[in-house]
Design an enzyme around this catalytic site. Structure first.
Site, mmCIF file in Angstrom:
data_model
loop_
_atom_site.group_PDB
_atom_site.id
_atom_site.type_symbol
_atom_site.label_atom_id
_atom_site.label_comp_id
_atom_site.label_asym_id
_atom_site.label_seq_id
_atom_site.Cartn_x
_atom_site.Cartn_y
_atom_site.Cartn_z
ATOM 1 N N ALA A 18 0.733 -1.173 0.013
ATOM 2 C CA ALA A 18 0.045 -0.097 -0.043
ATOM 3 C C ALA A 18 0.904 1.312 -0.050
ATOM 4 C CB ALA A 18 -0.803 -0.063 1.303
ATOM 5 N N GLY A 61 1.754 1.479 -3.551
ATOM 6 C CA GLY A 61 0.637 2.133 -4.265
ATOM 7 C C GLY A 61 0.047 3.311 -4.020
ATOM 8 N N ASP A 62 0.141 3.952 -2.741
ATOM 9 C CA ASP A 62 0.029 5.283 -2.758
ATOM 10 C C ASP A 62 0.692 6.346 -3.672
ATOM 11 O OD1 ASP A 62 -1.205 7.556 -0.895
ATOM 12 O OD2 ASP A 62 0.897 7.705 -0.280
ATOM 13 N N ALA A 63 2.132 5.868 -3.967
ATOM 14 C CA ALA A 63 2.880 6.711 -4.525
ATOM 15 C C ALA A 63 2.470 6.367 -5.991
ATOM 16 C CB ALA A 63 4.483 6.333 -4.206
#
Length: 135
Positions: A20, A23-25
């Site tokens: 995550a 994935g946030d980036a």
């Protein structure tokens, strides 16, 4: 490619929260790139608009758009991310929205580290075309 992934750790052994984190980036970069490519907003306004796409509340709604498109394997990764334990919840999101957003980010991180940027682009296009942020 500039952001090509070469993980030294088996991706199936990675923490869902680590996925995550990546994935946030990925989502942040996709949103920022698309905003720069499609608008003439000033930097401060760009940031403000971007937050309407990357908040936990927004990601929960975006996930609802792509969930029917997910393969069984992707659904399993999403579920791992949703079930990952967290000590805190975002200020402006419910616990359900926060869990869903973590699952969404986990999926994006997993896809990126698997080298499936084509799939990320496919999912992001669906989000971009169908999600209208609350302003």
């Amino acid at each position: 490619m500039l952001f090509e992934a070469h993980p030294e750790i088996d991706i199936h052994e990675m923490s869902p929260l680590a996925l995550a984190f990546a994935g946030d980036a990925v989502l942040e970069l996709l949103v920022r790139q698309r905003l720069v490519e499609t608008s003439r907003l000033q930097p401060g306004r760009l940031h403000s608009v971007a937050t309407h796409y990357v908040s936990a509340h927004a990601q929960n709604q975006e996930l609802a758009l792509i969930e029917p498109m997910l393969t069984e394997e992707e659904q399993n990764i999403l579920r791992r991310g949703k079930n990952a334990s967290k000590a805190s919840v975002a200020k402006h999101a419910t616990a359900q929205e926060y869990r869903a957003s973590t699952g969404f980010e986990c999926l994006l991180g997993w896809l990126h580290l698997m080298g499936r940027d084509d799939r990320i682009e496919e999912l992001f296009e669906t989000v971009w075309k169908n999600y209208t942020p609350e302003q």
